[in-house]
Write a protein that holds these residues in place. Structure first.
Motif, mmCIF file in Angstrom:
data_model
loop_
_atom_site.group_PDB
_atom_site.id
_atom_site.type_symbol
_atom_site.label_atom_id
_atom_site.label_comp_id
_atom_site.label_asym_id
_atom_site.label_seq_id
_atom_site.Cartn_x
_atom_site.Cartn_y
_atom_site.Cartn_z
ATOM 1 N N SER A 229 0.825 -1.208 0.000
ATOM 2 C CA SER A 229 0.000 0.000 0.000
ATOM 3 C C SER A 229 0.858 1.257 0.000
ATOM 4 O O SER A 229 0.529 2.251 -0.646
ATOM 5 C CB SER A 229 -0.932 -0.012 1.217
ATOM 6 N N SER A 230 1.982 1.209 0.722
ATOM 7 C CA SER A 230 2.889 2.357 0.731
ATOM 8 C C SER A 230 3.496 2.587 -0.650
ATOM 9 O O SER A 230 3.640 3.733 -1.098
ATOM 10 C CB SER A 230 4.000 2.139 1.763
ATOM 11 N N LEU A 231 3.852 1.503 -1.335
ATOM 12 C CA LEU A 231 4.375 1.638 -2.694
ATOM 13 C C LEU A 231 3.318 2.224 -3.628
ATOM 14 O O LEU A 231 3.625 3.059 -4.490
ATOM 15 C CB LEU A 231 4.831 0.284 -3.221
ATOM 16 N N LEU A 232 2.066 1.799 -3.448
ATOM 17 C CA LEU A 232 0.985 2.337 -4.279
ATOM 18 C C LEU A 232 0.777 3.822 -4.011
ATOM 19 O O LEU A 232 0.453 4.584 -4.930
ATOM 20 C CB LEU A 232 -0.306 1.562 -4.019
ATOM 21 N N ASP A 233 0.962 4.243 -2.753
ATOM 22 C CA ASP A 233 0.901 5.681 -2.445
ATOM 23 C C ASP A 233 1.946 6.448 -3.255
ATOM 24 O O ASP A 233 1.650 7.472 -3.882
ATOM 25 C CB ASP A 233 1.170 5.920 -0.962
ATOM 26 N N ALA A 234 3.186 5.948 -3.188
ATOM 27 C CA ALA A 234 4.279 6.637 -3.880
ATOM 28 C C ALA A 234 4.026 6.688 -5.380
ATOM 29 O O ALA A 234 4.249 7.719 -6.028
ATOM 30 C CB ALA A 234 5.601 5.936 -3.584
ATOM 31 N N GLU A 235 3.549 5.573 -5.925
ATOM 32 C CA GLU A 235 3.263 5.532 -7.359
ATOM 33 C C GLU A 235 2.156 6.516 -7.716
ATOM 34 O O GLU A 235 2.276 7.261 -8.704
ATOM 35 C CB GLU A 235 2.855 4.111 -7.753
ATOM 36 N N ALA A 236 1.089 6.532 -6.933
ATOM 37 C CA ALA A 236 -0.039 7.418 -7.226
ATOM 38 C C ALA A 236 0.363 8.887 -7.085
ATOM 39 O O ALA A 236 -0.049 9.739 -7.898
ATOM 40 C CB ALA A 236 -1.212 7.101 -6.309
ATOM 41 N N LEU A 237 1.164 9.202 -6.063
ATOM 42 C CA LEU A 237 1.597 10.586 -5.880
ATOM 43 C C LEU A 237 2.524 11.009 -7.010
ATOM 44 O O LEU A 237 2.407 12.130 -7.537
ATOM 45 C CB LEU A 237 2.293 10.735 -4.528
ATOM 46 N N GLY A 238 3.431 10.122 -7.398
ATOM 47 C CA GLY A 238 4.318 10.443 -8.518
ATOM 48 C C GLY A 238 3.545 10.672 -9.801
ATOM 49 O O GLY A 238 3.853 11.584 -10.575
ATOM 50 N N ARG A 239 2.534 9.847 -10.031
ATOM 51 C CA ARG A 239 1.718 9.994 -11.237
ATOM 52 C C ARG A 239 0.939 11.308 -11.212
ATOM 53 O O ARG A 239 0.822 12.005 -12.220
ATOM 54 C CB ARG A 239 0.769 8.798 -11.346
ATOM 55 N N ALA A 240 0.407 11.661 -10.032
ATOM 56 C CA ALA A 240 -0.365 12.895 -9.923
ATOM 57 C C ALA A 240 0.495 14.133 -10.156
ATOM 58 O O ALA A 240 0.018 15.138 -10.707
ATOM 59 C CB ALA A 240 -1.027 12.971 -8.547
ATOM 60 N N LEU A 241 1.764 14.070 -9.763
ATOM 61 C CA LEU A 241 2.637 15.244 -9.843
ATOM 62 C C LEU A 241 3.515 15.260 -11.096
ATOM 63 O O LEU A 241 4.287 16.199 -11.286
ATOM 64 C CB LEU A 241 3.532 15.313 -8.609
#
Length: 291
Positions: A229-241
């Motif tokens: 879940s933490s990796l998915l957070d990082a991926e989603a935040l990177g994609r958003a930014l």
């Protein structure tokens, strides 16, 4: 090994600057950016501030001040890891983890590579994780849990002899090699106690402040998805930014906020296990382990 690889990637990235042993004591934000102040008086300015500071997150207290703390789930996990060479047991080395039940006890047995990454016979390690809901008085006495909030783990040198004796006595309920690994860990005085915390997130963002990983959501290990879940957070935040600049970055955070519902569901699923696990108390066990 994973940490080493991540550290190497960060050290060699031209836009990443690591500062070690810097304790943040204050954060703030305004229309133009965010700030963070250290205990040495340094102040940093940026477009966004990402709190990836674990289950006792300081940044969370600014994102969700009405509920800043993760809750103690009501049980502890005793953890140990031993070199396979120290064990003598019949049969082949386990090839995958196992979940074992015995009465009110739950144990995960975990075969792991050796320190050098080897899984060759005799060069690996055997780990174990023992769920225990009866040692809570000791956790409070040790200061590991205070006012319903997990403060820290119980280090091997601080685990009481009475707890080690209890684990040693009850280790016979487990099959080999897990029983052998528990007994060897006790003999080595290398048993760590981790009180379990849980946090269902209210929000992931507040203005220019963002939470990821255990700062954002704390599921019980029973979910088996905390790291993912933490990796998915990082991926989603990177994609958003991706492609954002100083002006657009804060407005892109709304895309990352879509992670909130998934994170809430994950933690709630773990809380359902915690409620069922801690619901039934055994008077006999409670008296023995709390003595």
């Amino acid at each position: 090994m994973l940490r080493m690889n991540l550290r190497e990637a960060a050290d060699t990235h031209p836009l990443v600057h690591l500062r070690h042993r810097v304790r943040v004591v204050d954060v703030g934000q305004d229309e133009s950016g965010v700030s963070a102040a250290s205990d040495s008086g340094e102040r940093f300015r940026a477009d966004l501030l990402i709190g990836a500071d674990g289950h006792r997150s300081f940044v969370r207290s600014h994102v969700a001040p009405e509920r800043p703390n993760a809750d103690f789930a009501g049980y502890v996990i005793w953890l140990g890891m031993v070199e396979e060479l120290k064990l003598s047991y019949p049969g082949p080395r386990p090839s995958r983890w196992e979940m074992l039940h015995s009465g009110e006890s739950i144990l995960f047995g975990i075969p792991a590579p050796g320190a050098d990454g080897s899984t060759a016979p005799g060069r690996g390690r055997i780990g174990w994780a023992w769920y225990d809901k009866h040692s809570n008085p000791m956790l409070h006495e040790a200061g590991a849990v205070a006012n319903g909030v997990v403060q820290h783990s119980v280090r091997p040198e601080d685990v009481p002899e009475s707890i080690l004796a209890m684990l040693e006595q009850e280790a016979s309920q487990w099959s080999r090699p897990w029983r052998d690994a528990v007994l060897q860990s006790i003999a080595d005085r290398n048993v760590l106690g981790t009180p379990i915390a849980e946090y269902v997130p209210l929000r992931l963002i507040a203005g220019r402040l963002v939470l990821v990983g255990n700062a954002a959501h704390v599921p019980t290990p029973m979910t088996g998805q905390g790291f993912d879940s933490s990796l998915l957070d990082a991926e989603a935040l990177g994609r958003a930014l991706r492609g954002a600049d100083t002006t657009t970055a804060p407005h892109r955070l709304g895309d990352y906020d879509a992670r909130l519902r998934d994170a809430q569901r994950l933690v709630e699923s773990g809380k359902s296990f915690s409620r069922s696990y801690t619901a039934k108390e055994s008077p006999q066990h409670g008296q023995k382990r709390g003595a």
